[in-house]
Design a protein around this motif. Structure first.
Motif, PDB file in Angstrom:
ATOM      1  N   ILE A 113       0.831  -1.180   0.012  1.00 36.70           N
ATOM      2  CA  ILE A 113       0.032  -0.051  -0.121  1.00 36.70           C
ATOM      3  C   ILE A 113       0.927   1.259   0.170  1.00 36.70           C
ATOM      4  CG2 ILE A 113      -1.739   1.222   1.442  1.00 36.70           C
ATOM      5  CD1 ILE A 113      -2.945  -1.345   2.106  1.00 36.70           C
ATOM      6  N   SER A 114       2.054   1.562   0.673  1.00 43.50           N
ATOM      7  CA  SER A 114       2.999   2.486   0.742  1.00 43.50           C
ATOM      8  C   SER A 114       3.468   2.676  -0.560  1.00 43.50           C
ATOM      9  CB  SER A 114       3.846   2.032   1.690  1.00 43.50           C
ATOM     10  OG  SER A 114       4.887   3.310   1.833  1.00 43.50           O
ATOM     11  N   SER A 115       3.803   3.820  -0.871  1.00 43.12           N
ATOM     12  CA  SER A 115       4.387   3.934  -2.337  1.00 43.12           C
ATOM     13  C   SER A 115       5.644   3.972  -2.276  1.00 43.12           C
ATOM     14  CB  SER A 115       4.015   5.494  -2.973  1.00 43.12           C
ATOM     15  OG  SER A 115       4.500   6.598  -1.670  1.00 43.12           O
ATOM     16  N   GLY A 116       6.466   3.971  -1.054  1.00 46.64           N
ATOM     17  CA  GLY A 116       7.936   3.848  -1.035  1.00 46.64           C
ATOM     18  C   GLY A 116       8.070   2.119  -0.649  1.00 46.64           C
ATOM     19  N   LYS A 117       8.790   1.625  -1.438  1.00 49.86           N
ATOM     20  CA  LYS A 117       9.153  -0.018  -1.228  1.00 49.86           C
ATOM     21  C   LYS A 117      10.562  -0.026  -1.756  1.00 49.86           C
ATOM     22  CE  LYS A 117       4.616  -0.995  -3.014  1.00 49.86           C
ATOM     23  NZ  LYS A 117       4.162   0.574  -3.522  1.00 49.86           N
ATOM     24  N   ARG A 118      11.094  -0.905  -0.602  1.00 47.99           N
ATOM     25  CA  ARG A 118      12.605  -1.443  -0.825  1.00 47.99           C
ATOM     26  C   ARG A 118      12.447  -3.072  -0.781  1.00 47.99           C
ATOM     27  NH1 ARG A 118      17.091   1.488   2.487  1.00 47.99           N
ATOM     28  NH2 ARG A 118      18.240   0.248   1.402  1.00 47.99           N
ATOM     29  N   LYS A 119      13.428  -3.544  -1.413  1.00 47.83           N
ATOM     30  CA  LYS A 119      13.563  -5.210  -1.136  1.00 47.83           C
ATOM     31  C   LYS A 119      13.481  -5.817   0.093  1.00 47.83           C
ATOM     32  CE  LYS A 119      16.175  -5.166  -5.551  1.00 47.83           C
ATOM     33  NZ  LYS A 119      17.550  -5.324  -6.397  1.00 47.83           N
ATOM     34  N   LEU A 120      14.001  -4.954   1.183  1.00 50.05           N
ATOM     35  CA  LEU A 120      14.063  -5.670   2.305  1.00 50.05           C
ATOM     36  C   LEU A 120      12.899  -5.417   3.173  1.00 50.05           C
ATOM     37  CD1 LEU A 120      14.858  -2.735   3.773  1.00 50.05           C
ATOM     38  CD2 LEU A 120      17.080  -3.146   3.430  1.00 50.05           C
ATOM     39  N   TYR A 121      12.042  -4.660   2.907  1.00 49.61           N
ATOM     40  CA  TYR A 121      10.907  -4.213   3.765  1.00 49.61           C
ATOM     41  C   TYR A 121      10.045  -5.503   4.135  1.00 49.61           C
ATOM     42  CZ  TYR A 121      11.588   0.765   2.783  1.00 49.61           C
ATOM     43  OH  TYR A 121      11.692   2.128   2.874  1.00 49.61           O
ATOM     44  N   ILE A 122       9.643  -6.345   3.094  1.00 43.04           N
ATOM     45  CA  ILE A 122       8.891  -7.409   3.747  1.00 43.04           C
ATOM     46  C   ILE A 122       9.608  -8.751   4.347  1.00 43.04           C
ATOM     47  CG2 ILE A 122       7.378  -7.178   1.785  1.00 43.04           C
ATOM     48  CD1 ILE A 122       8.517  -9.236   0.051  1.00 43.04           C
ATOM     49  N   TYR A 123      11.013  -8.546   4.550  1.00 38.17           N
ATOM     50  CA  TYR A 123      11.736  -9.431   5.424  1.00 38.17           C
ATOM     51  C   TYR A 123      11.048  -9.946   6.559  1.00 38.17           C
ATOM     52  CZ  TYR A 123      15.908 -12.053   7.343  1.00 38.17           C
ATOM     53  OH  TYR A 123      16.456 -13.055   7.707  1.00 38.17           O
ATOM     54  N   PRO A 124      10.653  -9.085   7.408  1.00 43.11           N
ATOM     55  CA  PRO A 124       9.873  -9.703   8.601  1.00 43.11           C
ATOM     56  C   PRO A 124       8.801 -10.675   8.623  1.00 43.11           C
ATOM     57  CG  PRO A 124      10.074  -7.020   8.862  1.00 43.11           C
ATOM     58  CD  PRO A 124      10.338  -7.397   7.223  1.00 43.11           C
ATOM     59  N   ALA A 125       8.297 -10.909   7.437  1.00 37.11           N
ATOM     60  CA  ALA A 125       6.884 -11.830   6.862  1.00 37.11           C
ATOM     61  C   ALA A 125       7.961 -13.242   6.725  1.00 37.11           C
ATOM     62  CB  ALA A 125       6.443 -11.512   5.901  1.00 37.11           C
ATOM     63  N   LEU A 126       9.331 -13.266   6.804  1.00 34.29           N
ATOM     64  CA  LEU A 126       9.824 -14.479   6.178  1.00 34.29           C
ATOM     65  C   LEU A 126       9.731 -16.056   7.525  1.00 34.29           C
ATOM     66  CD1 LEU A 126      11.235 -16.290   4.218  1.00 34.29           C
ATOM     67  CD2 LEU A 126      13.440 -15.346   4.998  1.00 34.29           C
ATOM     68  N   PRO A 127       9.830 -15.253   8.669  1.00 35.90           N
ATOM     69  CA  PRO A 127      10.125 -16.551   9.811  1.00 35.90           C
ATOM     70  C   PRO A 127       8.384 -17.109   9.836  1.00 35.90           C
ATOM     71  CG  PRO A 127      11.099 -14.652  10.416  1.00 35.90           C
ATOM     72  CD  PRO A 127      10.755 -14.184   9.178  1.00 35.90           C
ATOM     73  N   ALA A 128       7.499 -16.262   9.484  1.00 36.73           N
ATOM     74  CA  ALA A 128       6.161 -16.895   9.547  1.00 36.73           C
ATOM     75  C   ALA A 128       6.051 -17.949   8.266  1.00 36.73           C
ATOM     76  CB  ALA A 128       5.154 -15.869   9.786  1.00 36.73           C
ATOM     77  N   LEU A 129       6.462 -17.417   7.167  1.00 33.75           N
ATOM     78  CA  LEU A 129       6.168 -18.176   6.099  1.00 33.75           C
ATOM     79  C   LEU A 129       7.067 -19.509   6.121  1.00 33.75           C
ATOM     80  CD1 LEU A 129       5.097 -17.886   3.191  1.00 33.75           C
ATOM     81  CD2 LEU A 129       7.258 -17.139   2.204  1.00 33.75           C
ATOM     82  N   VAL A 130       8.059 -19.445   6.615  1.00 36.84           N
ATOM     83  CA  VAL A 130       8.635 -20.635   6.587  1.00 36.84           C
ATOM     84  C   VAL A 130       8.086 -21.588   7.636  1.00 36.84           C
ATOM     85  CG1 VAL A 130      10.770 -20.002   5.875  1.00 36.84           C
ATOM     86  CG2 VAL A 130      10.583 -20.173   8.288  1.00 36.84           C
ATOM     87  N   LEU A 131       7.588 -20.938   8.913  1.00 34.67           N
ATOM     88  CA  LEU A 131       6.824 -21.794   9.820  1.00 34.67           C
ATOM     89  C   LEU A 131       5.446 -22.367   9.051  1.00 34.67           C
ATOM     90  CD1 LEU A 131       7.426 -19.561  12.971  1.00 34.67           C
ATOM     91  CD2 LEU A 131       7.687 -22.062  12.770  1.00 34.67           C
TER      92      LEU A 131
END
Length: 511
Positions: free
Chosen positions: A322-340
């Protein structure tokens, strides 16, 4: 019969693997990009000038990020005396801690085997290496967002566990003063509330506990107050106009303002789906065609664990889309839940593949081992490939050519300040123009200026300049007052910053 490792021993083995993979080449690495140069420089300046509540960059207030990450780097510089080592220790701490949290949560939600698979998936993912091996805030933020995820998941899916809930809330508070988005784990409450309302198994309903829920908010605020309360008191008692502006900048513009209307890294809504996930979530992204239908079946069976974890991953990605500003590392916090949420399906998926391709069963362990060995080797190859930061060479040459005189910086970057070996003068990161440099040299004829060649002829004679070298941004030259072409006339800047390292030879050493 093969003896099964105890959960504690297995967790320690996985943490050791994380230490080896992320720590490979530690001590050989050197700050290379602007982010690393900036954060290392701010940490060094904290030690240099003792200004801990308000970070500074070459004497000017740095108002883009809260100071927690820089405090941590400064602590490890003080502890080790090795800036190039200290910059990367927070990422190493995150790697080992997050691996342990993922393993333990997977074990508790499913089984020890699933916990092991989840931890290995986390360590195998490309984004883990691309972020945790850097000296960036996100390499430390993941520690607090994952601890928040762990604390809330222990409570919502395995509870009641109010102590873990409060630990998770406190971790989110520390995350907020590390980087504003540290509150992300609280989004778990959205799919949790839906699952409770619909009576899904796998979640724990806790009605009539409003005071206890609100106490979590108090813990979060208390953690934020570790930095914000002393800052507010300091500004209220003797704050300058610059410090008041800093508080406004960091609390409003750099958080809500930046999210709502970003001025950097503007990308379209689908950026993460086309430019990030396909590469940075490898190898997990390769099996999404099998995982997505399997997740759908689990949701049809009303598995609350899958709903809460997978729902949170979707909400985190959506939040940044939703935010207009995006960097590749922004969604990294979601990874631990994804692998779980992916780990329980891996045994089923492998069994299916092995049944169809029996040879794969024999080569699969070798493929996994090769993948990790390559990541380990990369840790030693990258520092050799990158070499010495060009700004270090540039500033050493500038010091030699000007015999240690004051050096005026024009259109400068953090590397010029970090590797400065002489006193520097500038007029603010955004206002250090070539015109102001020309005016300064007229009034200080013994000083010199460091000027990028693309703006040199606006105020100086190119034939009177001395070529210095180049970095990733530009070709640079040194000019003195005698190079003035007389074309630039501006009012002298009312804001002048002077800075010099106490002992520039030992601030950042060549590895």
């Amino acid at each position: 019969m093969r003896r099964k490792l105890s959960p504690r021993v297995e967790c320690l083995v996985l943490m050791l693997l994380a230490l080896l993979l992320i720590g490979a080449g530690l001590g050989l690495r050197q700050a290379q990009n602007v982010d690393e140069e900036r954060f290392l420089g701010v940490a060094l300046e904290m030690l240099h000038n003792g200004s801990w509540l308000i970070p500074h960059r070459a004497g000017e207030i740095y108002g883009d990020k809260p100071p927690i990450f820089m405090w941590t780097v400064a602590f490890f510089i003080w502890l080790t005396g090795l800036p190039n080592l200290a910059l990367y220790i927070p990422g190493l701490l995150s790697a080992t801690t997050v691996t342990a949290l993922v393993h333990d949560l997977g074990r508790r939600l499913w089984s020890q085997r699933i916990g092991r698979i989840a931890a290995l998936l986390y360590l195998a993912t490309y984004q883990t290496h691309s972020i945790l091996r850097t000296g960036q805030i996100d390499s430390f933020l993941i520690l607090f967002t994952t601890l928040g995820l762990y604390g809330l998941a222990r409570h919502l899916l395995l509870g009641p566990a109010w102590r873990w809930f409060y630990v998770g809330c406190a971790a989110m508070g520390i995350g907020v003063i590390t980087k504003g988005v540290g509150f992300l784990p609280v989004l778990l409450l959205i799919p949790y509330a839906y699952a409770v309302r619909k009576g899904w198994p796998g979640v724990v309903a806790m009605p009539g506990e409003s005071r206890r829920w609100l106490l979590g908010f108090v813990f979060m605020l208390a953690a934020i107050a570790i930095w914000l309360l002393p800052l507010a008191l300091s500004i209220a008692l003797n704050g300058t106009a610059e410090e008041i502006a800093y508080a406004r900048e960091i609390l409003l513009r750099q958080t809500a303002g930046r999210y709502a209307a970003a001025w950097h890294h503007r990308e379209p809504f689908w950026y993460f789906f086309t430019n990030v996930i396909p590469q940075y979530w490898l190898p997990l992204v390769l099996v999404l065609p099998w995982l997505v239908p399997a997740w759908r079946r689990q949701l049809q069976k009303r598995d609350g664990r899958v709903l809460v974890l997978l729902g949170w991953v979707a909400l985190v990605v959506l939040f940044f889309c939703i935010s207009s500003g995006k960097r590749k590392l922004y969604i990294y916090p979601a990874l631990p839940a994804l692998v779980l949420v992916a780990a329980p399906l891996v045994p089923w998926l492998l069994q299916r593949w092995f049944r169809q391709r029996p040879r794969l069963r024999r080569v699969f362990p070798a493929l996994v081992a090769t993948w990790f060995v390559l990541w380990f080797a990369r840790g030693f190859v990258e520092p050799v490939r990158d070499g010495v930061n060009p700004n270090q060479t540039l500033m050493a040459q500038a010091n030699s050519m000007t015999h240690g005189a004051n050096l005026v910086l024009v259109n400068w970057s953090e590397g010029h300040w970090l590797f400065a070996r002489q006193p520097i003068v500038h007029f603010g990161m955004l206002d250090s123009t070539v015109e102001r440099a020309a005016q300064w040299l007229r009034e200080h004829s013994h000083d010199y200026a460091l000027v990028p060649d693309d703006v040199l002829d606006r105020c100086f004679k190119p034939e009177a300049a001395r070529e210095l070298g180049e970095n990733s941004r530009a070709q640079w030259s040194i000019v003195g007052a005698d190079a003035d072409n007389g074309l630039c006339h501006v009012q002298a800047s009312s804001t002048v910053y002077r800075f010099s390292w106490a002992d520039p030879q030992v601030q950042v050493s060549v590895p």
